[in-house]
Design an enzyme around this catalytic site. Structure first.
Site, PDB file in Angstrom:
ATOM      1  N   THR A 183       0.876  -1.176   0.000  1.00  0.00           N
ATOM      2  CA  THR A 183       0.000   0.000   0.000  1.00  0.00           C
ATOM      3  C   THR A 183       0.912   1.224   0.000  1.00  0.00           C
ATOM      4  OG1 THR A 183      -0.035   0.078   2.399  1.00  0.00           O
ATOM      5  CG2 THR A 183      -1.767  -1.205   1.338  1.00  0.00           C
ATOM      6  N   GLU A 329      -5.631  -3.398  -1.612  1.00  0.00           N
ATOM      7  CA  GLU A 329      -6.079  -4.615  -0.927  1.00  0.00           C
ATOM      8  C   GLU A 329      -7.223  -5.324  -1.646  1.00  0.00           C
ATOM      9  OE1 GLU A 329      -5.403  -1.709   0.347  1.00  0.00           O
ATOM     10  OE2 GLU A 329      -4.767  -1.797   2.434  1.00  0.00           O
TER      11      GLU A 329
HETATM   12  P1  ADP Z   1      -3.534   4.278  -0.420  1.00  0.00           P
HETATM   13  O1  ADP Z   1      -4.431   3.541   0.542  1.00  0.00           O
HETATM   14  O2  ADP Z   1      -2.143   4.263   0.004  1.00  0.00           O
HETATM   15  O3  ADP Z   1      -4.067   5.647  -0.822  1.00  0.00           O
HETATM   16  P2  ADP Z   1      -4.739   2.851  -2.562  1.00  0.00           P
HETATM   17  O4  ADP Z   1      -4.461   3.119  -3.941  1.00  0.00           O
HETATM   18  O5  ADP Z   1      -4.925   1.457  -2.142  1.00  0.00           O
HETATM   19  O6  ADP Z   1      -3.567   3.473  -1.766  1.00  0.00           O
HETATM   20  O7  ADP Z   1      -5.996   3.731  -2.180  1.00  0.00           O
HETATM   21  C1  ADP Z   1      -7.250   3.236  -1.880  1.00  0.00           C
HETATM   22  C2  ADP Z   1      -8.120   4.338  -1.359  1.00  0.00           C
HETATM   23  O8  ADP Z   1      -8.357   5.333  -2.361  1.00  0.00           O
HETATM   24  C3  ADP Z   1      -9.505   3.878  -0.967  1.00  0.00           C
HETATM   25  O9  ADP Z   1      -9.510   3.294   0.313  1.00  0.00           O
HETATM   26  C4  ADP Z   1     -10.303   5.164  -1.035  1.00  0.00           C
HETATM   27  O10 ADP Z   1     -10.161   5.941   0.132  1.00  0.00           O
HETATM   28  C5  ADP Z   1      -9.651   5.909  -2.173  1.00  0.00           C
HETATM   29  N1  ADP Z   1     -10.439   5.727  -3.399  1.00  0.00           N
HETATM   30  C6  ADP Z   1     -10.275   4.799  -4.359  1.00  0.00           C
HETATM   31  N2  ADP Z   1     -11.184   4.944  -5.335  1.00  0.00           N
HETATM   32  C7  ADP Z   1     -11.957   5.982  -5.010  1.00  0.00           C
HETATM   33  C8  ADP Z   1     -13.089   6.633  -5.606  1.00  0.00           C
HETATM   34  N3  ADP Z   1     -13.595   6.243  -6.768  1.00  0.00           N
HETATM   35  N4  ADP Z   1     -13.622   7.671  -4.957  1.00  0.00           N
HETATM   36  C9  ADP Z   1     -13.140   8.094  -3.775  1.00  0.00           C
HETATM   37  N5  ADP Z   1     -12.073   7.544  -3.164  1.00  0.00           N
HETATM   38  C10 ADP Z   1     -11.494   6.495  -3.751  1.00  0.00           C
END
Ligand code: ADP
Length: 540
Positions: A183, A329
């Site tokens: 992550t 995840e």
């Molecule tokens: P990190 O957790 O380090 O930012 P990730 O790429 O795994 O890396 O991010 C996932 C997070 O991104 C989600 O838990 C959510 O908070 C946010 N996220 C992903 N897609 C969306 C979306 N379409 N709209 C709003 N938030 C989003």
């Protein structure tokens, strides 16, 4: 008598996909933009042959089942060869996020116990910064720009030649590890997620569904989302599975370079975080007639919330935003914002209201929302709670760290840390991340709703809302905004623009104009940094 299934037990694993591109799609192109901006063209047959040579070379170099092979690379053909070749040896592809700090990268390499590193020559300066903190059996350098290759490293092309395309796949169980992503640490120390062959194949199948990203052989796919971040949302694997042409942008991710590429290769589907599209929106608005993209181009946008104005603007350019939600995840694709059949007759405005939601979970992905007291909340579009999720491509633990109770429920669902409401149609609407909600006078204020509304202002380029400690209300929202050149906006201007949408207690008590909002390694607002910046803020 208990009747048994007569179906074969056939593994869902990568060697099938690698064989398939050679058999059915040998001439389909893979185009990569090189560091000097020239275009490198190859096809799936060559990718297949070279991936098998890589698999064979890695096996000859002593890589065994379950060993980790790290990549430090941009999006291009050689990274695709690693995506296919490494897991086909039974080894685990570990994509390193080149935007993390050298300390974090070294921590991750050591935590994963990576054995071999494959690195772009243009990224050797970054490798040099971690070199003393890690130890690889071998470092293989991809000659993209013709940089000098250090003596203690091997040229990728020479390395491939130590292997043979006549490679016999080892036995791979569909539940064997295929790849690993950490992550990006937006919410703490990076944690390792390990995908299996099965989860990757099923994730690819789900992305190809018509009721998902509908990727098929007629598509030309450009993942702008890096191949070092959540497997570029699985797009390389899905494209290979269906035989779609891939156009990979290399290190050139600015708006002009991307628009040039979309036009030249007539890209039909691209994907990336909202910051990429905000930059493209500005370029398009500045020169609306400059580019002619493929008709009805789709853009999967996710990773952070998307303001409604972005959907509207791109629709006028015949570029359709499809909202996708997920996390490292969760494969990463977990839900998708497509209208249901019974929504097609709604007014345009009502449809936009739905498209800004994160949508329906993909088949086999299950979600529920749970409040602070552990009580499951109804799907009434009002009550909110943390999204918990489970499914065949959702991680059930973290690498070497197991299932901590703050990350997994007692009954094994993943706690996403995202807060949402779910409406009676089943549409998820994210309101915040648990730690970003603003707690004001005992009520929760959604920072995401506020920033989306502010970003709809035509003179606002970016806006991030954070909670700042307040002596009376516990916390109050502060908005940091980036405005267009030559424009100045006061707190009252912002209040006037969003007043209709929110109860007055939601309006940010401070609106600060900044030149830039700090971003994470994956282009999201880094609220942690903003919070530090405004710590001890004195309210008027
Ligand atoms: P990190 O957790 O380090 O930012 P990730 O790429 O795994 O890396 O991010 C996932 C997070 O991104 C989600 O838990 C959510 O908070 C946010 N996220 C992903 N897609 C969306 C979306 N379409 N709209 C709003 N938030 C989003």
């Amino acid at each position: 008598m208990s009747t048994k299934s007569t179906m074969m037990d056939f593994p869902l694993s990568l060697p099938h996909m690698l064989e398939r591109i050679g058999l059915y799609f040998p001439t389909v192109q893979v185009v990569s933009r090189m560091p000097d901006k020239s275009l490198h063209r190859t096809n799936y047959l060559e990718i297949q042959q070279r991936s098998k040579k890589l698999a064979s070379a890695l096996t000859n170099a002593g890589i065994k089942k379950g060993d980790c092979v790290a990549t430090l690379m941009w999006n291009h053909y050689a990274h695709l060869e690693c995506y296919m070749g490494v897991p086909c040896t039974g080894a685990v592809l570990h994509t390193l996020n080149l935007r993390l700090s050298p300390d974090d990268i070294a921590y991750i390499v050591n935590h994963a116990e990576d054995k071999i590193l494959i690195v772009d020559d243009v990224l050797l300066p970054l490798y040099n910064q971690i070199k003393d903190k890690v130890s690889f059996d071998k470092v293989v350098v991809v000659p993209l720009a013709g940089e000098a290759i250090p003596e203690d490293c091997v040229n990728y092309e020479d390395f491939l030649n130590t292997g043979s395309a006549d490679f016999t796949y080892p036995d791979i169980d569909e539940n064997d590890a295929l790849g690993m992503c950490y992550t990006s640490g937006t919410t703490g120390r990076p944690k390792g997620v390990v995908y299996s062959h099965r989860s990757t194949v099923l994730h690819s199948m789900s992305e190809a569904l018509d009721s998902s990203l509908a990727i098929n052989q007629h598509d030309v796919v450009t993942p702008v989302v890096p191949m070092f971040h959540a497997n570029a949302w699985g797009l390389p694997y899905t494209s290979v599975m269906v035989g779609a042409k891939l156009v990979l942008p290399g290190p050139h991710l600015d708006a002009e370079s991307l628009m040039d590429l979309y036009e030249q290769e007539q890209v039909t589907l691209s994907a990336g975080v909202p910051t990429i599209w905000m930059a493209i929106k500005q370029a398009l608005e500045a020169e609306p007639k400059r580019w002619k993209t493929a008709p009805n181009m789709r853009m999967a946008v996710g990773g952070a919330a998307i303001p409604e104005s972005l959907f509207r603007v791109f629709d006028t350019f015949d570029m359709k935003i499809i909202q996708a939600w997920g996390m490292t995840e969760t494969g990463p694709l977990a839900s998708i914002g497509l209208l249901k059949n019974n929504m097609m007759d709604l007014s345009e405005d009502e449809q936009y209201q739905i498209r800004v939601k994160q949508g329906l979970p993909l088949p086999f992905v299950e979600v529920r929302i749970i409040d602070d007291d552990g009580v499951e909340q109804p799907w009434d579009g009002v009550e909110q709670g943390e999204i918990q999720i489970r499914g065949p491509w959702i991680t059930g633990s973290y690498h070497k760290e197991g299932r901590q109770p703050d990350k997994f429920s007692a009954d094994g669902w993943l706690r996403t840390g995202d807060v949402a409401i779910i409406d009676p149609e089943g549409f998820i609407k994210l309101t915040d991340r648990t730690k970003d909600l603003v707690k004001s006078g005992g009520e929760w204020i959604s920072s995401v709703d506020l920033e989306n509304a502010i970003m709809d202002h035509p003179d606002v380029i970016e806006a991030a809302v954070i909670a700042v400690a307040h002596p009376k209300w516990d916390e109050r929202p502060l908005a940091a905004i980036v405005v267009k050149e030559g424009v100045s906006l006061s707190k009252e201007d912002i209040h006037d623009f969003i007043r209709d949408k929110f109860h007055k207690t939601w309006l940010p008590d401070a609106v600060e104009t900044v030149t830039d909002i700090p971003k994470t390694s994956t282009g999201k607002f880094m609220k942690k940094e903003l919070r530090k910046l405004y710590e001890g803020w004195i309210w008027e």
